[in-house]
Scaffold this active site. Structure first.
Site, mmCIF file in Angstrom:
data_model
loop_
_atom_site.group_PDB
_atom_site.id
_atom_site.type_symbol
_atom_site.label_atom_id
_atom_site.label_comp_id
_atom_site.label_asym_id
_atom_site.label_seq_id
_atom_site.Cartn_x
_atom_site.Cartn_y
_atom_site.Cartn_z
ATOM 1 N N GLU A 36 0.874 -1.168 0.000
ATOM 2 C CA GLU A 36 0.000 0.000 0.000
ATOM 3 C C GLU A 36 0.917 1.225 0.000
ATOM 4 O OE1 GLU A 36 -2.715 0.423 3.314
ATOM 5 O OE2 GLU A 36 -3.476 2.302 2.476
ATOM 6 N N ARG A 261 5.298 -12.646 9.721
ATOM 7 C CA ARG A 261 5.985 -11.415 9.363
ATOM 8 C C ARG A 261 7.297 -11.313 10.130
ATOM 9 N NH1 ARG A 261 3.738 -6.183 9.549
ATOM 10 N NH2 ARG A 261 1.924 -6.965 8.475
ATOM 11 N N LYS A 271 4.149 0.924 9.544
ATOM 12 C CA LYS A 271 4.345 2.139 8.750
ATOM 13 C C LYS A 271 3.705 3.346 9.422
ATOM 14 C CE LYS A 271 2.975 0.162 4.896
ATOM 15 N NZ LYS A 271 2.480 0.031 3.516
#
Ligand code: ATP
Ligand code: MG
Length: 565
Positions: A36, A261, A271
């Site tokens: 994204e 992850r 982020k």
């Protein structure tokens, strides 16, 4: 441990090999990396890129870069550009396969209409708060929306008017009609579309309704013919929803596989929080060398090879864990040890006068650029009467095991001579040592002791008159805790920011061969670590960032463990 090219296999590659055996996708392997564009890429994304793109390469398949740009409020062109730059830097080329979820907005709209027509989607007038309330909990089923049984005609009409901009932001949504009693909350009539008047970085103001990520992601993979939709574990819960959409639409169905992850000690990877650090000025920007972003690591001196090796080394697993940041540092040391030229730089200079060295004499001492790689050649280092050594390499009253310079003691100046300290000059008011006087032994040129006498310390140095001034930035972890979220008292992760994560040294001296050092080039400063020339460095104002010190605790731990087992 040896760093090698990826020959490893893992559970994901095993699944893909199995799909190839059963010919599930006609022998195709096609993956994608779907960021994204709401921030810069970080080392966790590198893991996903190396995995997705590495798998496609290993199996002779293809990989796409697709921006999942469904949230115009947080997305920006700056991020779209930085993401592409970082992936290229990492060494991957998506050729002409660059896509955007926003390219599919019309298709997604048509998919939504298809679901409405099939009685599988409805326009709901509940507010966001009410929807949350109706949703129920993990232990209690949800309640059905009073708008759930609208007629197909009414739904089609309302949805069309949503698109036409006739309703207020947030006044209505389109929802999937699935099951408000499902034990999986993701299936309790999730929102598909929302009304949002925001300018999109690609589609401008063409749309005032935007698909939710969950409604866009799976269909985007389907449209692109992705065979293996590899994603992180938190999407395991959403898989039944993605499956439901693809089945209800009766379109091509990729194989979704989840993996753990990457988490790194002393590091945050969200982020949203990294953006907060940038916006609040806790760091100098997304590419601050303390950031776990690829642009930060690059500025710090990390190489793409080291990062790819790291991603290889950590492998992929099905359960979450935290990787020691020492392992990342180990990977960059391994790489730079092979390729970084050695130079001498004095970070905290102490002046040394060689009393018996001729006043105007300068000797060019020959030095190997990299003992690990003789092909890297040699260079000349000027030796003269006035030198600088590292302040910490002298102790007037040395403790045991201090093998460096002290009054009356002889040490070796690397590539220079053996010198003996004969006098210490101090500032009378502060008692600070400001200059040393030494004598040198002319028979020891190059640092050899011809009579075999024992000299334990070897110091780096530069010639005072020939060396260049430089600034050096030393870094420590950005956070003081292994887990930055462990604050103990419920305060924010920012409470764990390390106040000493950056130290700038302004009076360093580096050997003259560094004149014109190109930004981005990397060196080993003897005994001090690996350093990278900062993009803002200029001739006359050299600026270096320390990538890592030389001491490698992770390698030591590995060695000790190997010995024990
Ligand atoms: P954040 O939650 O910080 O916004 P994200 O996962 O939402 O991160 P995306 O841009 O959606 O960020 O990530 C793109 C891809 O990178 C996703 O497929 C995601 O699974 C993967 N990814 C993100 N963070 C990590 C990580 N720490 N380790 C491995 N893969 C990651
Ligand atoms: Mg995401």
């Amino acid at each position: 441990m040896m760093m090698t090219e990826s020959t490893s296999t893992d559970f994901i590659r095993d699944i893909i090999a199995e799909d190839l055996t059963t010919n599930r996708y006609g022998g195709r392997v096609h993956t994608r990396f779907p960021p994204e564009p709401n921030g810069y890429l970080h080392i966790g994304h590198a893991k996903s890129i190396c995995l997705n793109f590495g798998i496609a390469q290993d199996f002779g398949g293809l990989y796409n870069l697709r921006f999942d740009d469904t949230n115009p409020i947080k997305e920006e062109v700056e991020y779209v550009e930085s993401i592409q730059e970082d992936i290229r830097w990492l060494g991957f080329d998506w050729e002409d396969r660059l896509y955007y979820a926003s390219d599919y907005f019309e298709s997604l709209y048509q998919f939504a209409v298809q679901l409405i027509k099939a009685g599988k989607a409805y326009v709901c007038d509940l507010s966001a708060k009410e929807i949350r309330h109706y949703r129920g909990t993990l232990t209690e089923p949800g309640a059905e929306s009073p708008y759930r049984d609208r007629s197909t005609e009414e739904n089609l009409d309302l949805f069309e008017h949503m698109r036409a901009g006739e309703f207020e932001d947030g006044s209505r949504v389109l929802r999937a009609r699935i099951d408000m009693a499902s034990p999986n909350l993701a299936l309790r009539d999730p929102v598909m579309y929302r009304i949002l008047r925001a300018t999109h970085h690609r589609t401008g103001d063409r749309w005032c309704i935007y698909p939710m990520y969950d409604f866009a992601h799976g269909q985007s993979d389907s449209i692109e013919g992705i065979t293996h939709s590899i994603c992180t574990l938190e999407f395991e819960n959403n898989r039944p929803l993605y499956d439901w959409y693809l089945d209800a639409l009766d379109i091509y169905h990729p194989h979704q596989i989840e993996f753990a992850r990457l988490n790194l000690s002393y590091t945050i990877m969200s982020k949203r929080k990294l953006l907060e650090l940038v916006a609040s000025g806790h760091v100098g920007g997304w590419d601050d060398p303390r950031m776990p972003t690829l642009s930060g690591l690059r500025r710090r001196g990390y190489t793409p090879e080291a990062i790819r090796n790291f991603c290889d080394l950590i492998g992929v697993a099905k359960s979450n864990s935290v990787v020691d940041i020492g392992m990342l540092e180990y990977c960059i040391r391994q790489d730079l040890n092979k390729r970084a030229p050695r130079v001498m730089a004095v970070l905290r200079p102490l002046r040394v006068i060689i009393d018996n060295y001729p006043q105007d004499q300068v000797e060019e001492m020959e030095a190997l650029n990299n003992p690990e790689d003789p092909a890297m050649g040699t260079r000349k280092i000027p030796f003269s009467r006035a030198l600088y050594i590292e302040r910490e390499d002298f102790d007037e009253d040395p403790p045991k095991k201090f093998f460096r310079l002290a009054p009356g003691r002889e040490v070796r100046l690397k590539h220079g001579y053996l010198v003996t300290c004969v006098r210490v000059v101090k500032d009378e008011s502060t008692n600070e040592v400001i200059e040393l006087h030494c004598t040198y032994d002319p028979g020891t040129r190059g640092g050899a002791a011809p009579d075999g006498r024992r000299v334990r310390g070897t110091l780096h140095w530069v010639s005072a008159a020939h060396s260049l001034p430089a600034q050096v930035r030393l870094y420590d972890h950005l956070f003081t805790k292994v887990d930055p979220f462990d604050t103990g008292d419920g305060s924010d992760y920012k409470a764990n920011l390390n106040p000493n994560s950056l130290e700038t040294l302004t009076s360093c001296r580096v050997e003259p061969s560094l004149s014109g050092a190109v930004p981005g080039s990397r060196y080993q400063f003897l005994r001090k670590g690996y350093f990278c020339v900062d993009p803002e460095s200029r001739d006359g104002a050299l600026l270096f960032n320390r990538t890592v010190p030389l001491r490698d605790s992770w390698a030591k731990i590995q060695k000790a463990q190997a010995k024990r087992s």
